[in-house]
Structure formats: structure tokens, C-alpha cells
Design an enzyme around this catalytic site. Sequence first.
Site, mmCIF file in Angstrom:
data_model
loop_
_atom_site.group_PDB
_atom_site.id
_atom_site.type_symbol
_atom_site.label_atom_id
_atom_site.label_comp_id
_atom_site.label_asym_id
_atom_site.label_seq_id
_atom_site.Cartn_x
_atom_site.Cartn_y
_atom_site.Cartn_z
ATOM 1 N N HIS B 219 -3.726 -6.541 -2.962
ATOM 2 C CA HIS B 219 -3.513 -5.887 -1.858
ATOM 3 C C HIS B 219 -2.871 -4.585 -2.082
ATOM 4 C CE1 HIS B 219 -1.825 -5.068 2.353
ATOM 5 N NE2 HIS B 219 -2.852 -5.486 2.747
ATOM 6 N N ARG B 262 -8.197 -3.594 0.540
ATOM 7 C CA ARG B 262 -8.862 -4.638 -0.286
ATOM 8 C C ARG B 262 -10.434 -4.356 0.054
ATOM 9 N NH1 ARG B 262 -7.216 -10.422 1.988
ATOM 10 N NH2 ARG B 262 -6.897 -9.330 4.008
ATOM 11 N N LYS B 265 -12.783 -4.088 3.225
ATOM 12 C CA LYS B 265 -12.095 -4.102 4.454
ATOM 13 C C LYS B 265 -12.135 -2.734 5.064
ATOM 14 C CE LYS B 265 -9.316 -7.628 5.298
ATOM 15 N NZ LYS B 265 -9.038 -7.935 6.660
ATOM 16 N N ASP B 268 -7.732 2.511 6.715
ATOM 17 C CA ASP B 268 -6.607 2.704 7.545
ATOM 18 C C ASP B 268 -5.771 3.577 6.947
ATOM 19 O OD1 ASP B 268 -3.907 2.232 8.581
ATOM 20 O OD2 ASP B 268 -4.336 0.132 8.814
ATOM 21 N N CYS B 270 -2.786 4.049 6.576
ATOM 22 C CA CYS B 270 -1.497 3.774 6.000
ATOM 23 C C CYS B 270 -1.719 3.434 4.572
ATOM 24 C CB CYS B 270 -0.870 2.538 6.727
ATOM 25 S SG CYS B 270 -1.745 1.005 6.204
ATOM 26 N N TYR B 271 -3.115 3.348 4.286
ATOM 27 C CA TYR B 271 -3.357 2.846 2.775
ATOM 28 C C TYR B 271 -3.354 4.417 2.010
ATOM 29 C CZ TYR B 271 -4.285 -1.781 3.911
ATOM 30 O OH TYR B 271 -4.242 -2.950 4.568
ATOM 31 N N ASP B 310 -4.225 4.792 13.162
ATOM 32 C CA ASP B 310 -4.896 3.745 11.665
ATOM 33 C C ASP B 310 -6.058 4.425 11.508
ATOM 34 O OD1 ASP B 310 -5.809 0.701 13.117
ATOM 35 O OD2 ASP B 310 -5.741 2.540 14.028
ATOM 36 N N ASP B 317 0.556 5.659 16.331
ATOM 37 C CA ASP B 317 2.152 4.884 16.296
ATOM 38 C C ASP B 317 2.867 5.695 15.310
ATOM 39 O OD1 ASP B 317 0.390 2.336 15.003
ATOM 40 O OD2 ASP B 317 1.536 3.406 13.859
ATOM 41 N N HIS B 320 1.875 4.624 11.246
ATOM 42 C CA HIS B 320 0.686 5.464 10.828
ATOM 43 C C HIS B 320 1.017 7.250 10.818
ATOM 44 C CE1 HIS B 320 -1.192 1.450 11.734
ATOM 45 N NE2 HIS B 320 -1.877 1.725 10.504
#
Lengths: 407, 408
Positions: B219, B262, B265, B268, B270-271, B310, B317, B320
Amino acid sequence: MHGQKRDEYKARLKDSATAKKLALKAQQWNALSQTLLKRQHKTQEAPKNVQADAHQILETLHLTEKLLAVNPDPVYLWNFRRELLLNPCLPTTDGSFLEQEQLLTQTALQRNPKAYGAWFHRKWSIRHHLQKSTDNDPDSKSVLQAELGLCGELLMLDERNFHCWNYRRFIVGIMLEKLMTDGQSAMVMDGEWKLEGLLEDKCDVIGAQLTTKSVADEDVALANKAVALEVYQLLKLEWDFTTEKIEQNFSNGSAFHCRSKLLPLLLQLDTGSGDDVRTEYFQGELELIRNAVFTEPDDQTSWWYLRFIISWANPRNKDDCKTEDMELFQSTLYEEWMSIHELVEGEGGKCKWGLLGLHMIASEMCKLGEKGGRYEGENWEKLSKSYLVQLRDLDPDRRSRYDTMME
Amino acid sequence: MSSSIPFYHNLHVQYIQSLASKIDSPTSYEGAVTEHLRMSGIYWSITALSLLLPAEQVDQAMNLTSCCNIENTSTSPENKTTEGTKNQSIVDFVHDCFDESTGGFGGNKLQDGHILYTLSALQILAIANALQEDRFLQIKRKVIQFIQSLQQSDGSFAGDKWGEIDTRFSYCALSSLSLLGALNDDSNHTVNVQKAAEYIASCQNFDGGFGCHPGAESHAGQIFTCVGALSIAKRLDLLRDVDLLCWWLCERQCDSGGLNGRPEKQADVCYSWWILSSLSILGRVDWISKKKLASFILKCQDEDDGGIADRPGDMVDVFHTFFGIAGLSLLGVLHEEEGGILKVLDVENGEEGGEERKAQYRRIDPVYALPTDVVRKLQLQGQIWNPNKDSSLVDDRLRSYSIYNGDM
């Protein structure tokens, strides 16, 4: 606000009825958690006082339940609950401890299936319950079996929930420990798959998910043939579970990951004769991958697994690498190459993952080639380069990587 | 590809500055359900703002080291709850969250010490330059002992005394000790860094990635914690098949330009951090399309109220927002002098970012997720992988780290 649409969210906030409702919920939460913190008697100066009032303990326990059912994320709440559950003044109610904690964690997980705190508490609860019951308690077996059932259910809702997969492996770890120790000694039940003594070759296995006081090694492993068979059967069931998940949806990376851990273990425990078993598994996995990639060539999931399988099956990785093994490996690779070649042709050459697969095999052929890099008349080095050129065009975002590979 | 989405600098600054008064209100539902991670929330907002404003302005705007500016008039004394930050500076709040009984920091006042919030606390104190204050020096030993107590015989780390094991905690432990200057403190029975590194290495999977513990699925978030921890421990040599790992990481880039965590998926924001920082440490940031990633992050902004979400169209938020800004910083988008891909536009003034704006942008360090000047000031140790053999190609912000070339 992860995953919530902005316009809808803002509209909800502007709606006075919703705003009032949320404000009320916030106030309720704050009031409850304030009450709880006061009961914890925790200050900067003095350590916690152990509450001796059984009634108060039950009340406080109920308070934690109310809070956690609404918001299972705060770890300190689960901590406090555990302290209360371990309090010697807590009135004992036989049999209902586990059910109670299972119910709460299940409610919590329905709320947030990814709440670390809820999953950990469930692991802790199972272990706590099993440590209190006797070794040969038939109840333990059904408890563990039921937990596997829960995992099955939750994975139907979200097949990629890694917390759930971890929990499943935790339960299997306890089952393995039971088998390995024959229920004769104190188990640590930290979820680690303790298979020392049973395996000749070192394998990556599943690690501990919670801490335990260490138990002397002599108490743990009792490797003998009978146990080996039971261990094999248990792991085979897990293997079949991953097969089931993959057949439901080829895009299940979590199932393939689990499979990558089980494969080396099964190979050692499978009582079929040495080389044939390895070949059987190799062919079996290639077929599984072939079904996946022909169904959905652009889904990368099984392509990663293909790379692993080819690396795993390479006889060079074995101690006693025979010429026949290398020949069989090379011919299998060649067949695979032809199969993927057909796939890529079918996609008009526009199949990135197919090309990556072809490149991987071509590179391997280059390394294996004793006849100056040729096998069945193909110039693998030339092919390898041509695949990279095609990939560079097809997948420009990752051009830099292909350039690196061409050097 | 649309290259004209501006970076809404002023809106993001306003968004971050307005968070405290919103969240601390006793009627804030969001505040209530995130109360337990307030420490991390504060770290995200302070660090994000630190990438947008000079240090002095951050201090003033957020009451970081002193609380003379209480701007929001919607607060009143009755509003003070156990987690309110009104009438006290953030550094005061951090100290109020010190859990005497464990030696760690809780996510909020009166909450149990945990390694996650201990790191966030130390990161805040580092930014506030408060690690040398007397009141911190008085508790420093206890904090070190708390971290030491969490290491297990196999080198792993628990989050607290209850014993959850996760490689995130390994990263938090090593990063915390590094911030405290206690990583290599032979005289004080500090943690076994080598064992910690070996344990992390045992978590590497078939695809080159890392999970929460040995056997757990790869992950992107866990990969950052493992790669980051190995960097701090200076044991990148323990990585098997770095090219495979970097390949897996670069394949997280989707058609949208965003990164997922992953295979198969959703992307996002944050990645953008977890993966970009890992690729930075491993010297392979160029294996993704920086242009498309930057574009994706910019699309996740809220062009009305500021903040980053995201994914495009979702509610923003602070989590993110921080990782989006950090990602843009690592990409060099906020720094023209790195040959930044997109110009920084000031929407309010309707003009392109001027010299003053550029000079204000501090950079973020990929190992410690702190402004680089903070990392340098504390002389924090780390290691990077340089596959190019040519050290002149190493990113400027990584020059103080030791370089591992992959040679045995």
C-alpha cells in the site's frame, strides 16, 4: 470529508435543519466524552485511580460503547474500554464478554469498515477470550471458524479491505498455532504464522499483528508429519478462498497478494513428489493469470502476479538446478510468450501490460540464452528493445522509465 | 491538458487560518469526530501554511508560539473545552497533551499517549523551534523512554502499551527519535535501529511494496513509512529490487494524472505525497508525469473557499490540503527556480506570481515531511538512493543526506 461531493456537502451545511442536527450531535458527543474523561480521573499530575465501584464500571463501560458505536476511530476510547474490561471489580458474566465485544466491534465496523481501533480491539478480544478458556475447549474452534465466516462476509462487501484480509490472516495464525502446539502449551496468539521446524526452506510468512510477552521457543514448534498434513489442509483452504475471490473478480489484488504468500508454503507442505508439484503449481498459476488477462488485458492486477510467478518458478533460484529444469522453464516461458503475443495482436498492438509482459519474458530469455540469446529462432534482445520502443509511444507518462530500461 | 488552473494561494491560506475557530467550536460536528487526532490536524495545517507563508507570518497567524492574536470573535470563554486552543498557543496545547503516565503525547488533552500523536507533537515543536525550551527539555527523557518501550524483540514497534503493531509506528518512532537527536545515542539504551530496519525489510512483498506488518498487502502509504524509516536508519541497502518498487509506484499514476494507493483503486491527492516522497528518496520522480500530477492536484482545489480535496469535486479537508500542497512543493510547482512546470497565479490580483511570492515558498523535505530549513537546522540524518551515479543530479533539498548508490 473524504469521498463526499463538495456541492452536496456544502448544501447540507447550509440547510438549517441539518446544521441544527449536526450541532446537537456535536454537543452530545462533547458532553459524553467530557463525562468519560472525568471518570478516567486522569490528570496531568496524578495517575488514574482504579475504580472499585462495580456499578460505576458498568456504567462507564456502557458510555464507551455509546461513543464507540458512533465514532470507532479514537484509540483512547478503546484503550479505556479495555482497562474497564480488565478491572478486577468488573462483575463477571460468563460467556457474554466475547459476544459483547464482537457485537460492538461489528457495529463499529459497519460504521467504518476501516477503523484501525475496532479491528485491533476485536483481535484483542478474541485473544483475551481464548486465553481464559481451556486448551481443548471445542468452543475455540467454532469461535475461530465463525471469525473466518465474518471475514468472508465483510470481503463480499469490500474485497480489497486490507484490514479484513489482515484479520483473516490473524485468525489463521491462531489456528496454525493451535495445530503446531497441539493445544498443549500457552499460546501467544499474536497472529504470526509460526511454522519453524515444519519448513525446510525459509519463507516469508505472516508477522505478528499485536504484541505478546515472548514465549520460549521450545514451547512453540512441534513439527511432525501429522501436523504437517493438518497445516497443509488449513492453508489449502485459504488458497481455495483466494481462488474463489479471484474467480469472482480478477481485479482482486488483495487475493493475489495472499496467494503469493501461500504458494511457497504450499509447495513445501504439499506431499506430492518434488518437481512435478512445482511444475503443477507453475502451470496452474499461469492458467489463472491467462484467464484474467484475456478477460481484461488492461487491468494490471494479474500482470504483477505474472512477474512474480515467473521469478518464483525460475530454476536458477533453486539449489539443485538441473538442465532439464531449465529447459522446461524456458519452453514454458516461450509458450507464455506466444500466448501474450496473441493477446497483444488481438488488441492491435495497443496493450501496454501485454507489451510489458512480453518485454519481461524477452529479458528473461536473454539471460537464459546459451545459444547467443536465441531460442526458437527469435532474437530476444532485438525483441526486448522493440517492446520498449512501442511502450514509449503507448505509455508516454512513463517514458522516462522506458528510457532508463533502454540504457 | 488544461494548464491554466491557478494555485489559489490566498484562498488556501484563508482556509487554513479559519480552521481552528471552526473546528474548536462546541457545535462543530467535524471537530467532535476528529477531536482524537487534533494533534495531527494541527501538524497538517501548520506545515501546509509553512509552505505558503514565511515562518514569522505562520507563527502570528496560527498563534504557534504565543497567543496574542485571537482573531476570531465567535469564541467566548464558555467555549473552552478540553481540546480548545483558544487562550493558549499551539505549543502550550502540545504540552497540555503530554501524557505523564506514559511519556507520550495524546491526540488531544487527557488522551492516552500514542506514537502517532507523539510524532505529530514533535513535528509541531520542531517547526515552532520549541525543542530546546526548558519545559520540553524537562520531559524529553520521558518521551525517549516512551518510544523505547514500544519496540518489540523482532524490531517492530507498537503504537502504545496495548500492542498494535504497524510499520507506520516504526516510521513514527525513528522519525521522532531523529528529531530528538536520540537515534544513535549509545549511552542511553536507545532503540535497536538495525533491528528496526531489518524488521521493516521483512515486510517487502512480491510486488516490491510494503504493508503494515510482514505478510500484509502493499500500500502506497505503508511504502512511504517503510522507505522513510529505512532512509532515516540509513539502511536503504536492505531494499530488494528497488527498480521493481519504483515501477510499482509509478504505475499508481492513473489516466487522470492522479495517483492511487494500490492497483485498480481510485486516485487520491494524498498519494501525491506518499508516492512522490518515496520516489524522491529513491531518485525516480521522473518515472511519473509530473505535469499531469500537478494538474490533477490543482483540479482538486476548491476555487471558492480554498482547501484541497481527495479528488476533483469532493469536499476539502485539512489532511488533503496539506498533502496536496506538499505534493506540489515536491513537484517544484511552487518554486519557479526549479523550472516549475506551472506558473503560480495569484487569483485575487489577477497577475502571475511575483518575486516576493516565489521567495516565500519554503520547501518540504520528503523524509521528514517538514520544511527543509527545519530539517537542516536540526541536522536530521537520512539517506537517499541515487541510481544515476552522478551526484549533481541529486535534488537540491536532499543534498545533506548520505547517498546510497546501490553498490554492495
